[in-house]
Design a protein around this motif. Structure first.
Motif, PDB file in Angstrom:
ATOM      1  N   ILE A  64      37.056  52.362  67.481  1.00 17.14           N
ATOM      2  CA  ILE A  64      37.781  51.092  67.357  1.00 17.14           C
ATOM      3  C   ILE A  64      39.237  51.345  67.006  1.00 17.14           C
ATOM      4  O   ILE A  64      40.152  50.678  67.523  1.00 17.14           O
ATOM      5  N   ASN A  65      39.476  52.331  66.143  1.00 19.14           N
ATOM      6  CA  ASN A  65      40.853  52.640  65.774  1.00 19.14           C
ATOM      7  C   ASN A  65      41.654  53.109  66.981  1.00 19.14           C
ATOM      8  O   ASN A  65      42.860  52.883  67.069  1.00 19.14           O
ATOM      9  N   PHE A 147      44.754  46.435  58.674  1.00 19.36           N
ATOM     10  CA  PHE A 147      45.711  47.407  58.130  1.00 19.36           C
ATOM     11  C   PHE A 147      46.102  48.445  59.173  1.00 19.36           C
ATOM     12  O   PHE A 147      47.283  48.798  59.305  1.00 19.36           O
ATOM     13  N   ASN A 148      45.123  48.955  59.921  1.00 26.80           N
ATOM     14  CA  ASN A 148      45.441  49.974  60.918  1.00 26.80           C
ATOM     15  C   ASN A 148      46.366  49.432  62.004  1.00 26.80           C
ATOM     16  O   ASN A 148      47.223  50.153  62.528  1.00 26.80           O
ATOM     17  N   PHE A 153      52.120  49.412  63.916  1.00 27.99           N
ATOM     18  CA  PHE A 153      53.405  48.728  64.083  1.00 27.99           C
ATOM     19  C   PHE A 153      54.498  49.447  63.283  1.00 27.99           C
ATOM     20  O   PHE A 153      55.580  49.738  63.811  1.00 27.99           O
ATOM     21  N   MET A 154      54.220  49.743  62.026  1.00 28.55           N
ATOM     22  CA  MET A 154      55.191  50.442  61.184  1.00 28.55           C
ATOM     23  C   MET A 154      55.548  51.805  61.762  1.00 28.55           C
ATOM     24  O   MET A 154      56.722  52.184  61.849  1.00 28.55           O
ATOM     25  N   ASP A 155      54.535  52.558  62.167  1.00 28.82           N
ATOM     26  CA  ASP A 155      54.765  53.907  62.679  1.00 28.82           C
ATOM     27  C   ASP A 155      55.547  53.886  63.983  1.00 28.82           C
ATOM     28  O   ASP A 155      56.400  54.748  64.218  1.00 28.82           O
ATOM     29  N   THR A 207      44.704  48.046  50.408  1.00 29.80           N
ATOM     30  CA  THR A 207      45.738  48.579  51.307  1.00 29.80           C
ATOM     31  C   THR A 207      46.282  47.496  52.235  1.00 29.80           C
ATOM     32  O   THR A 207      47.484  47.467  52.527  1.00 29.80           O
ATOM     33  N   THR A 208      45.424  46.592  52.672  1.00 30.05           N
ATOM     34  CA  THR A 208      45.872  45.513  53.557  1.00 30.05           C
ATOM     35  C   THR A 208      46.804  44.562  52.824  1.00 30.05           C
ATOM     36  O   THR A 208      47.824  44.115  53.377  1.00 30.05           O
TER      37      THR A 208
END
Length: 455
Positions: A64-65, A147-148, A153-155, A207-208
């Motif tokens: 899924i990731n 979160f992933n 998006f951040m990365d 974390t989320t």
């Protein structure tokens, strides 16, 4: 992300992006590492139960990731092409998709968990721990997938240090929660391996929450207004991500599921063999985070250059990543060889489990060489949005070549459980060779297309 002119600038940018990703990936994997190690301290049955639960969960999570990871090259291409206006919409649609995928996994777990565990030859206590470890862990699936997506998006923006910060804050929280729930502190009953599932699910939620706070308050994220002006779910955007993400997800699933399949096949052996296998696999998975991080960094850097139609620069980043992969493979081998006894003793005090773990780690020294070479190549191919052939290579290498080879060696030679690890080595080696050939062909194809456009 920004354009670089010289090789030195490219290496510096690559390292700048890579190291935070590495720390993030290692820290994420350390959550499973601490789940396993701390559960092992509660008893061999807890260790085996978490091992079985993790072997079922890991291929699902990584598959899924992989689908969620598709947003990274999409955003990287948009940044390279200077099409920033579309980024907010793409990420919002990716969040919708992550929620939908989380709901699907929960429903499938409700239907399939008992049948899967029942077909395995497990001790009743090990089965009980595995089942409720997965059930408790499942309560954090939707926050984890959200979160992933936010992390991708951040990365993709090159802000890899931000996701690193979030995970570094969350990791000690996970350890503390493990301590409380596994061993029964603060007036709570000792839950063993099941407590590890509770602790990890709570960490996913935390974390989320951290990620949403940062998106609202920090540069450069707040300029995208990701959490305001929400658009409605748009099926066409989901299809775009799924076209890239499903092949990525299945390719990763085929790779990780072979390890899960081997663990399930190990259920025919003793609890100590299962525990030793999982201990060795758990630590080598931690080392695998290094080449995996190289692959993620290549997806970002190669995707950015391909989006800007700078094919030579994309190719140079590929060489940088592959060179790093070779060095890392040798480094990992040395680490595993020098510290195999120490690593084995971390997981369990039983002399038989420790001795078996040391033997499994010996095979891991060989297989991680191929794995560390293949992961960066997969990352570079994702940067080119070339994902379908990677899926086919993964299926053939791991399930047509690797697993059958392991089964034959385990059942018809004196290698027995170690035969499965030899099968993994064979499958990963074939995969790395085929992936390298594919990367060379794709680089040539893009260069020819660029030369044709210039003429």
């Amino acid at each position: 992300m920004y354009q670089t002119k010289t090789l030195k600038e490219k290496i510096n940018l690559f390292i700048f992006i890579f190291f935070p990703i590495l720390i993030t990936q290692v820290s994420l994997n350390l959550m499973n590492f601490f789940d396993t190690v701390m559960s092992g301290r509660a008893g061999a049955q807890d260790l085996a139960g978490v091992a079985i639960g993790s072997s079922i969960w890991l291929p699902v999570f990584t598959g899924i990731n992989g689908i969620l990871l598709a947003i990274t090259p999409i955003i990287a291409h948009l940044l390279g092409a200077n099409s920033k206006d579309s980024i907010t919409t793409k990420v919002q649609q990716a969040i919708y998709l992550s929620i939908g995928l989380g709901i699907i996994i929960i429903l499938l777990g409700f239907i399939l968990l008992n049948p899967i565990l029942n077909i395995m030859d497990l001790e009743s206590e090990v089965r009980h721990i595995a089942k409720y470890y997965l059930i408790t862990l499942g309560t954090g699936i939707i926050p984890l997938f959200i979160f992933n997506t936010l992390r991708c998006f951040m990365d993709a923006l090159g802000q890899t240090r931000t996701s690193m910060f979030i995970i570094l804050v969350a990791l000690p929280i996970n350890v503390v929660l493990n301590y409380i729930f596994i061993f029964g502190k603060l007036g709570l009953p000792a839950m063993g391996g099941i407590g590890a599932g509770i602790a990890t699910a709570m960490t996913y939620v935390i974390t989320t929450i951290f990620a949403f706070i940062i998106l609202l308050r920090m540069k450069p994220f707040h300029q995208y207004q990701l959490l305001s002006n929400w658009v409605k779910p748009k099926f066409s955007d989901w299809v775009e991500q799924l076209k890239i993400g499903i092949p990525i997800g299945f390719a990763i699933f085929f790779e990780t599921s072979i390890f899960a399949a081997v663990t399930l096949l190990m259920s025919a052996y003793s609890t100590n063999t299962i525990a030793a296998h999982q201990a060795a696999m758990n630590f080598t998975s931690l080392l695998y985070m290094i080449p995996l991080s190289v692959g993620i960094a290549l997806t970002i850097t190669v995707g950015f250059e391909v989006g800007a139609k700078r094919m030579h620069d994309a190719k140079v980043y590929g060489y940088i990543g592959l060179s790093g992969g070779i060095f890392i493979a040798l480094f990992n081998g040395v680490i595993l060889f020098l510290f195999r006894d120490f690593v084995a003793s971390l997981y369990n005090n039983d002399p038989e489990v420790v001795a078996l773990t040391v033997q499994f780690i010996g095979f891991a020294i060989v297989y991680q060489l191929a794995d560390a070479f293949g992961a960066p190549i997969q990352g570079a191919l994702r940067g080119y949005k070339d994902v379908n052939m990677t899926l086919i290579i993964a299926l053939i290498s791991y399930w047509v070549i690797g697993l059958p080879t392991g089964w034959i060696l385990a059942n018809f030679t004196t290698l027995e459980p170690f035969g499965y690890w030899v099968g993994i080595i064979v499958g990963l080696s074939f995969g790395a060779i085929f992936l390298l050939i594919r990367l060379v062909l794709i680089q040539r194809r893009y260069q020819i297309q660029q030369n044709s456009s210039a003429n």
